[in-house]
Design an enzyme around this catalytic site. Structure first.
Site, mmCIF file in Angstrom:
data_model
loop_
_atom_site.group_PDB
_atom_site.id
_atom_site.type_symbol
_atom_site.label_atom_id
_atom_site.label_comp_id
_atom_site.label_asym_id
_atom_site.label_seq_id
_atom_site.Cartn_x
_atom_site.Cartn_y
_atom_site.Cartn_z
ATOM 1 N N SER A 128 3.182 -9.054 5.646
ATOM 2 C CA SER A 128 3.909 -7.813 5.396
ATOM 3 C C SER A 128 5.270 -7.845 6.066
ATOM 4 O O SER A 128 5.460 -8.513 7.071
ATOM 5 C CB SER A 128 3.118 -6.614 5.916
ATOM 6 O OG SER A 128 3.839 -5.428 5.649
ATOM 7 N N LYS A 182 -4.562 -6.177 4.286
ATOM 8 C CA LYS A 182 -3.179 -6.058 3.783
ATOM 9 C C LYS A 182 -3.121 -5.027 2.653
ATOM 10 O O LYS A 182 -2.184 -4.221 2.574
ATOM 11 C CB LYS A 182 -2.674 -7.416 3.286
ATOM 12 C CG LYS A 182 -1.358 -7.362 2.499
ATOM 13 C CD LYS A 182 -0.177 -7.081 3.386
ATOM 14 C CE LYS A 182 1.093 -6.607 2.714
ATOM 15 N NZ LYS A 182 1.601 -7.226 1.540
ATOM 16 N N HIS A 185 -3.293 -1.679 4.177
ATOM 17 C CA HIS A 185 -1.977 -1.418 4.774
ATOM 18 C C HIS A 185 -1.049 -0.815 3.715
ATOM 19 O O HIS A 185 -0.365 0.180 3.952
ATOM 20 C CB HIS A 185 -1.375 -2.712 5.332
ATOM 21 C CG HIS A 185 0.093 -2.616 5.620
ATOM 22 N ND1 HIS A 185 1.052 -2.688 4.630
ATOM 23 C CD2 HIS A 185 0.779 -2.399 6.779
ATOM 24 C CE1 HIS A 185 2.259 -2.531 5.168
ATOM 25 N NE2 HIS A 185 2.116 -2.359 6.471
ATOM 26 N N ASN A 186 -1.029 -1.424 2.547
ATOM 27 C CA ASN A 186 -0.136 -0.933 1.496
ATOM 28 C C ASN A 186 -0.567 0.439 0.993
ATOM 29 O O ASN A 186 0.272 1.274 0.658
ATOM 30 C CB ASN A 186 -0.066 -1.933 0.346
ATOM 31 C CG ASN A 186 0.744 -3.167 0.724
ATOM 32 O OD1 ASN A 186 0.855 -3.505 1.891
ATOM 33 N ND2 ASN A 186 1.303 -3.844 -0.254
ATOM 34 N N GLU A 189 0.635 2.787 3.431
ATOM 35 C CA GLU A 189 2.090 2.872 3.238
ATOM 36 C C GLU A 189 2.416 3.874 2.113
ATOM 37 O O GLU A 189 3.331 4.701 2.254
ATOM 38 C CB GLU A 189 2.601 1.470 2.906
ATOM 39 C CG GLU A 189 4.040 1.350 2.479
ATOM 40 C CD GLU A 189 4.336 -0.075 1.981
ATOM 41 O OE1 GLU A 189 3.948 -1.051 2.647
ATOM 42 O OE2 GLU A 189 4.959 -0.195 0.906
ATOM 43 N N TYR A 190 1.680 3.829 1.029
ATOM 44 C CA TYR A 190 1.883 4.794 -0.063
ATOM 45 C C TYR A 190 1.704 6.221 0.456
ATOM 46 O O TYR A 190 2.489 7.119 0.152
ATOM 47 C CB TYR A 190 0.860 4.566 -1.185
ATOM 48 C CG TYR A 190 1.198 3.534 -2.232
ATOM 49 C CD1 TYR A 190 1.695 2.282 -1.879
ATOM 50 C CD2 TYR A 190 1.000 3.794 -3.582
ATOM 51 C CE1 TYR A 190 1.970 1.325 -2.853
ATOM 52 C CE2 TYR A 190 1.281 2.844 -4.562
ATOM 53 C CZ TYR A 190 1.762 1.605 -4.194
ATOM 54 O OH TYR A 190 2.033 0.678 -5.150
ATOM 55 N N ARG A 446 -27.577 18.413 -10.772
ATOM 56 C CA ARG A 446 -27.989 17.091 -11.244
ATOM 57 C C ARG A 446 -29.491 17.058 -11.507
ATOM 58 O O ARG A 446 -29.967 16.414 -12.438
ATOM 59 C CB ARG A 446 -27.604 16.012 -10.222
ATOM 60 C CG ARG A 446 -26.102 15.863 -10.055
ATOM 61 C CD ARG A 446 -25.762 14.826 -8.988
ATOM 62 N NE ARG A 446 -26.064 13.480 -9.445
ATOM 63 C CZ ARG A 446 -26.790 12.595 -8.785
ATOM 64 N NH1 ARG A 446 -27.316 12.918 -7.622
ATOM 65 N NH2 ARG A 446 -27.006 11.401 -9.270
HETATM 66 P P1 NBP Z 1 7.565 -14.352 -6.710
HETATM 67 O O1 NBP Z 1 6.362 -13.530 -6.640
HETATM 68 O O2 NBP Z 1 8.742 -13.865 -7.471
HETATM 69 O O3 NBP Z 1 7.161 -15.794 -7.293
HETATM 70 C C1 NBP Z 1 8.132 -16.792 -7.517
HETATM 71 C C2 NBP Z 1 7.608 -18.122 -7.069
HETATM 72 O O4 NBP Z 1 6.393 -18.465 -7.753
HETATM 73 C C3 NBP Z 1 8.598 -19.224 -7.395
HETATM 74 O O5 NBP Z 1 8.571 -20.173 -6.360
HETATM 75 C C4 NBP Z 1 8.023 -19.800 -8.696
HETATM 76 O O6 NBP Z 1 8.412 -21.122 -8.951
HETATM 77 C C5 NBP Z 1 6.551 -19.731 -8.367
HETATM 78 N N1 NBP Z 1 5.679 -19.912 -9.530
HETATM 79 C C6 NBP Z 1 5.428 -19.089 -10.554
HETATM 80 BR BR1 NBP Z 1 6.265 -17.498 -10.839
HETATM 81 N N2 NBP Z 1 4.526 -19.558 -11.420
HETATM 82 C C7 NBP Z 1 4.174 -20.751 -10.925
HETATM 83 C C8 NBP Z 1 3.280 -21.760 -11.369
HETATM 84 N N3 NBP Z 1 2.542 -21.598 -12.463
HETATM 85 N N4 NBP Z 1 3.197 -22.883 -10.636
HETATM 86 C C9 NBP Z 1 3.926 -23.041 -9.531
HETATM 87 N N5 NBP Z 1 4.785 -22.125 -9.046
HETATM 88 C C10 NBP Z 1 4.905 -21.000 -9.738
HETATM 89 O O7 NBP Z 1 8.066 -14.752 -5.245
HETATM 90 P P2 NBP Z 1 8.222 -13.862 -3.927
HETATM 91 O O8 NBP Z 1 8.819 -12.532 -4.222
HETATM 92 O O9 NBP Z 1 8.864 -14.755 -2.941
HETATM 93 O O10 NBP Z 1 6.711 -13.596 -3.478
HETATM 94 C C11 NBP Z 1 5.806 -14.634 -3.185
HETATM 95 C C12 NBP Z 1 4.450 -14.042 -2.895
HETATM 96 O O11 NBP Z 1 4.547 -13.208 -1.751
HETATM 97 C C13 NBP Z 1 3.913 -13.157 -4.007
HETATM 98 O O12 NBP Z 1 2.523 -13.303 -4.083
HETATM 99 C C14 NBP Z 1 4.242 -11.771 -3.546
HETATM 100 O O13 NBP Z 1 3.359 -10.804 -4.084
HETATM 101 C C15 NBP Z 1 4.081 -11.919 -2.056
HETATM 102 N N6 NBP Z 1 4.818 -10.946 -1.256
HETATM 103 C C16 NBP Z 1 6.069 -10.586 -1.592
HETATM 104 C C17 NBP Z 1 6.760 -9.684 -0.811
HETATM 105 C C18 NBP Z 1 8.160 -9.288 -1.162
HETATM 106 O O14 NBP Z 1 8.693 -8.411 -0.472
HETATM 107 N N7 NBP Z 1 8.793 -9.892 -2.152
HETATM 108 C C19 NBP Z 1 6.179 -9.178 0.341
HETATM 109 C C20 NBP Z 1 4.912 -9.587 0.688
HETATM 110 C C21 NBP Z 1 4.247 -10.485 -0.114
HETATM 111 P P3 NBP Z 1 9.738 -21.420 -9.815
HETATM 112 O O15 NBP Z 1 10.863 -21.331 -8.860
HETATM 113 O O16 NBP Z 1 9.507 -22.783 -10.320
HETATM 114 O O17 NBP Z 1 9.803 -20.379 -10.898
#
Ligand code: NBP
Length: 477
Positions: A128, A182, A185-186, A189-190, A446
């Site tokens: 998080s 986690k 937590h979310n 957060e909501y 019931r």
């Molecule tokens: P994204 O959730 O946007 O995912 C993008 C990444 O996934 C890229 O590296 C992409 O590779 C890869 N990918 C995908 Br899409 N399909 C794939 C596949 N079939 N095989 C291999 N790689 C694949 O990235 P993020 O926002 O950095 O989040 C990453 C994780 O962390 C997610 O699960 C998200 O829910 C979680 N998370 C995010 C946050 C936040 O604030 N963003 C916070 C907490 C947790 P590519 O570059 O080749 O397309």
């Protein structure tokens, strides 16, 4: 093989976590499906630490010292399964795969079981704090085996946020416990965000304050027991003026709130567990209602409450009451989340230290707040707390809030200001403290239409009344 950890999936989260590990002196192997991201990371941030860029999966695995620690930061869902499949066949017994994405805990349980059968450790780790947290110190909630935590824990402790010198990470429990926590937590957060939103709405609609004035009120609140990241950023958002129109920013933003799904998962899971997380549910439904534009069109213009102007003295008094109502409702929302974790621990056989959960949420994550240190202290005093309200300090605060909490909700109802989360929290409180609930009548109904039977307060056993007969005799089922 030189890297202590590998990160695959180098979008914002993965890239920042990899940099965080490297900045703490670890050699980090980095890999991404599309290699340009890997190159860009090393070109831009290579000077921050030791990175080993790997173009292929084989190169990536070969770069890791054994037992291998391989962290996946890809899109949750099918991508995670695809990546696990790709790497699992290249790994050896004892190696660890860590999923730091936002996976559903049930998926984590499934993946953990499947990989355990192949001799691999699978650690579902909730992360998080968004991209900023990933880089500078997130709150990390790992599940998985104790053996895996023995190997990974020290690294997570290094890169996580610190509060009073203590890391915001702990071994939450086995298999999906980390992702479960986690998720909750979310959900919390909501609820927190909705409650703050309702407080804002009341201060604006009832007390007549401007967004800028409410920002000041929140800044004041942030010096007290409501001190939290969410209150802090709320003040910033409310104080912001839109450059194009000169209007308060909050007035130019469309009032339909989005949700990515973790709040929804919390509510869905709560229904399955029978955990009454009503404030979290109302917060989730409030977002859904905000997005129902056609329906809102149909309701708009229907009669609402009465309105009248408050004197400045009354507005000030009302503000203090809203603070009390917000705090009491927040306490209930958190208590609901904590109880849901307890219910899940029972259901899934997790040993979760609830005080440790409070402790690791004090920093790094979105709900970080002074309040969480109070919760930590309550569990330190009594690890067996069934409810936060069993703690004398919290009980005293909820006692103190009674009149203002009820008055604020009554005023909201009279004025027609929606307070779904405030009201849900108060109703939850009143339900649970009640001597008798109308659930007895529900049981009677019931039994009447479905012969569902009932238990009696004065005798053991299950009973059924023969409702269709003239004498309505009671039978023992
Ligand atoms: P994204 O959730 O946007 O995912 C993008 C990444 O996934 C890229 O590296 C992409 O590779 C890869 N990918 C995908 Br899409 N399909 C794939 C596949 N079939 N095989 C291999 N790689 C694949 O990235 P993020 O926002 O950095 O989040 C990453 C994780 O962390 C997610 O699960 C998200 O829910 C979680 N998370 C995010 C946050 C936040 O604030 N963003 C916070 C907490 C947790 P590519 O570059 O080749 O397309």
């Amino acid at each position: 093989a030189t890297a202590q950890i590998g990160v695959t999936g180098l979008a914002v989260m993965g890239r920042n976590l990899a940099r965080n590990f490297a900045r703490h002196g670890y050699t980090v192997a980095v890999h991404n499906r599309t290699p340009t991201r890997t190159k860009a990371l090393v070109e831009e941030f290579g000077h921050e630490g030791a990175f080993v860029a790997a173009e292929t999966a084989e190169e990536f695995v070969a770069a890791l010292e054994r037992p291998r620690r391989l962290m996946i930061m890809v899109q949750a869902g099918a991508a995670t399964d695809a990546v696990i499949e790709e790497f699992a066949s290249l790994l050896e017994p004892g190696d660890m795969i860590i999923d730091g994405g936002n996976a559903h805990f049930a998926e984590t349980r499934r993946r953990e079981r499947a990989l355990r059968e192949r001799g691999l450790h699978f650690v579902g780790a909730g992360v998080s704090g968004g991209e900023e947290g990933a880089l500078n110190g997130p709150s990390i909630m790992p599940g998985g085996s104790p053996e895996a935590y023995a190997s990974l824990g020290p690294m997570f402790e290094k890169i996580s946020a610190k509060v009073d010198g203590e890391p915001c990470t702990t071994h939450v429990g086995t298999d999906g416990a980390g992702h479960f926590v986690k998720m909750v937590h979310n959900g919390i957060e909501y609820a927190d965000m909705q409650l703050i939103g309702e407080a804002y709405d009341l201060l604006r609609q009832v007390a007549g304050f401007s967004p800028a004035a409410i920002a000041e009120i929140f800044r004041e609140w942030n010096k007290g027991r409501l001190d939290s990241y969410l209150i802090e950023i709320t003040a910033e958002v409310l104080a912001h003026t839109d450059a194009a129109t000169g209007k308060p920013f909050v007035d130019v933003v469309a009032d339909a709130a989005g949700q990515k799904g973790t709040g929804r998962w919390t509510v869905q899971t709560a229904l399955e567990l029978g955990s009454p997380v009503t404030a979290i549910a109302q917060a989730t439904f409030a977002r859904a209602a905000s997005g129902q534009s056609a329906l809102r069109g149909a309701y708009r213009g229907l009669p609402g409450g009465t309105s009248w102007d408050l004197t400045s003295y009354e507005a000030e008094r009302f503000t203090a009451q809203v603070e009390q109502a917000l705090y009491a409702s927040k306490l209930i929302a958190y208590d609901q989340g904590w109880k849901m974790i307890l219910d899940a621990a029972d259901e899934f056989g997790w040993e979760i230290d609830l005080g440790a959960v409070a402790k690791i949420w004090r920093g790094g994550c979105i709900i970080r707040a002074a309040f969480l240190d109070r919760i930590r202290a309550a569990y330190a005093a009594d690890p067996g707390l069934v409810s936060l309200l069993s703690d004398a300090g919290f009980a005293a605060e909820i006692t103190d809030a009674q009149v203002p909490w009820r008055e604020v909700i009554a005023i909201a109802a009279r004025r027609g200001v929606p307070v779904p989360a405030f009201s849900a929290a108060l109703s939850y409180y009143d339900s649970l403290r009640a001597e008798r609930l109308p659930a007895a009548l529900t049981q009677g109904q019931r039994d009447y239409f479905g012969a569902h039977t009932y238990r009696r307060v004065d005798r053991e056993g299950s009973f059924h009344t023969l409702w269709g007969t003239a004498d309505r005799a009671e039978t023992e089922a």
